[in-house]
Design an enzyme around this catalytic site. Structure first.
Site, short mmCIF file in Angstrom:
data_model
loop_
_atom_site.label_atom_id
_atom_site.label_comp_id
_atom_site.label_asym_id
_atom_site.label_seq_id
_atom_site.Cartn_x
_atom_site.Cartn_y
_atom_site.Cartn_z
N HIS A 257 -8.41 -1.04 5.55
CA HIS A 257 -8.98 -2.20 6.41
C HIS A 257 -9.30 -3.07 5.12
CE1 HIS A 257 -9.78 -4.94 9.34
NE2 HIS A 257 -11.01 -5.08 8.88
N ASN B 44 0.77 -1.13 -0.16
CA ASN B 44 -0.14 -0.18 -0.01
C ASN B 44 0.97 1.26 0.07
OD1 ASN B 44 -2.99 -0.43 0.21
ND2 ASN B 44 -2.23 -2.07 1.46
C1 GAR Z 1 -3.50 -4.92 3.71
O1 GAR Z 1 -4.37 -5.82 3.05
C2 GAR Z 1 -4.26 -3.84 4.78
O2 GAR Z 1 -5.57 -3.65 4.31
C3 GAR Z 1 -4.33 -4.81 5.61
O3 GAR Z 1 -2.91 -5.37 5.92
C4 GAR Z 1 -2.49 -5.47 4.57
C5 GAR Z 1 -1.00 -5.01 4.49
O4 GAR Z 1 -0.42 -5.17 3.13
N1 GAR Z 1 -4.24 -4.41 7.09
C6 GAR Z 1 -4.86 -4.86 8.02
O5 GAR Z 1 -5.59 -5.82 8.26
C7 GAR Z 1 -5.17 -3.85 9.20
N2 GAR Z 1 -6.23 -4.34 10.15
P1 GAR Z 1 0.80 -4.02 2.47
O6 GAR Z 1 1.86 -4.38 3.66
O7 GAR Z 1 1.19 -4.82 1.34
O8 GAR Z 1 0.30 -2.87 2.43
#
Ligand code: GAR
Length: 189
Positions: A110, A13
């Site tokens: 989220h 992200n």
């Molecule tokens: C993402 O899918 C985000 O929505 C989730 O962790 C992932 C991180 O991916 N967040 C949660 O579950 C928060 N409760 P990334 O490190 O590749 O961005």
């Protein structure tokens, strides 16, 4: 708009935010990336871009975000001139004093259509519940778990042959578009 990013994992992200900045669709700059996980790939991604990084020391607690660590985190973000804090896969619950340091200025992404499926691994929760659609949400962070006001959200269908991995991957494609849009909306508000 100077952004500070907090992440515990891969940082895809954050990469999407950087890509939107590079493409000119988001007028912002990431000035600091913080992680509670020394092995998190998000730190490597940031370092490759020359973005300053630092560790959040949670004193061996696995899930808790101790008050002292939150105070230090707020101080690091303030010192870097951060105006908006973006949680990007940050897996600890933010409370005061970090909330007090950035009132209505902390965003989270989220992987579910909140208020459905708050908490960890929301895509697995959705799959286990047998729902036909889930999605992702960008919201302002308050003292609850994934409860703050929604900025943007978008649905993602659950397909009959979805695994946890395939569903999360499809949600992430939407996350990567939605998060920069939500940041731009909040920054321009
Ligand atoms: C993402 O899918 C985000 O929505 C989730 O962790 C992932 C991180 O991916 N967040 C949660 O579950 C928060 N409760 P990334 O490190 O590749 O961005």
């Amino acid at each position: 708009m100077k952004l500070g990013i907090l992440g515990s994992g891969s940082g895809s992200n954050m990469q999407a935010i950087l890509d939107a900045i590079d493409a000119g669709s988001l007028d912002a700059e990431i000035v600091l990336v913080l992680s509670d996980n020394p092995g998190a790939y998000i730190l490597e991604r940031a370092a490759k871009r020359g973005i300053p990084t630092a560790l959040i020391d949670c004193h061996g607690f696995k899930t808790k975000f101790p008050d002292e660590a939150q105070t230090k985190t707020a101080a690091m973000l303030k010192e870097a001139g951060v105006e908006l804090v973006c949680l990007a896969g940050f897996l600890r619950l933010v409370k005061q004093p970090l909330l007090d340091a950035f009132p209505d200025r902390i965003l989270n992404i989220h992987p579910a259509l909140l208020p459905a499926f708050p908490g960890l691994e929301a895509w697995k929760q959705a799959l286990a519940a047998g729902v036909s659609e889930t999605g992702c949400t960008v919201h302002l962070v308050d003292a609850g778990m994934d409860t703050g006001p929604v900025v943007l959200q978008e649905a993602v269908p659950v397909l009959p042959d979805d695994t946890a991995e395939s569903l999360h991957a499809r949600i992430q494609v939407v996350e990567h578009r939605l998060y920069p849009e939500a940041i731009a909306a909040v920054a321009g508000a």
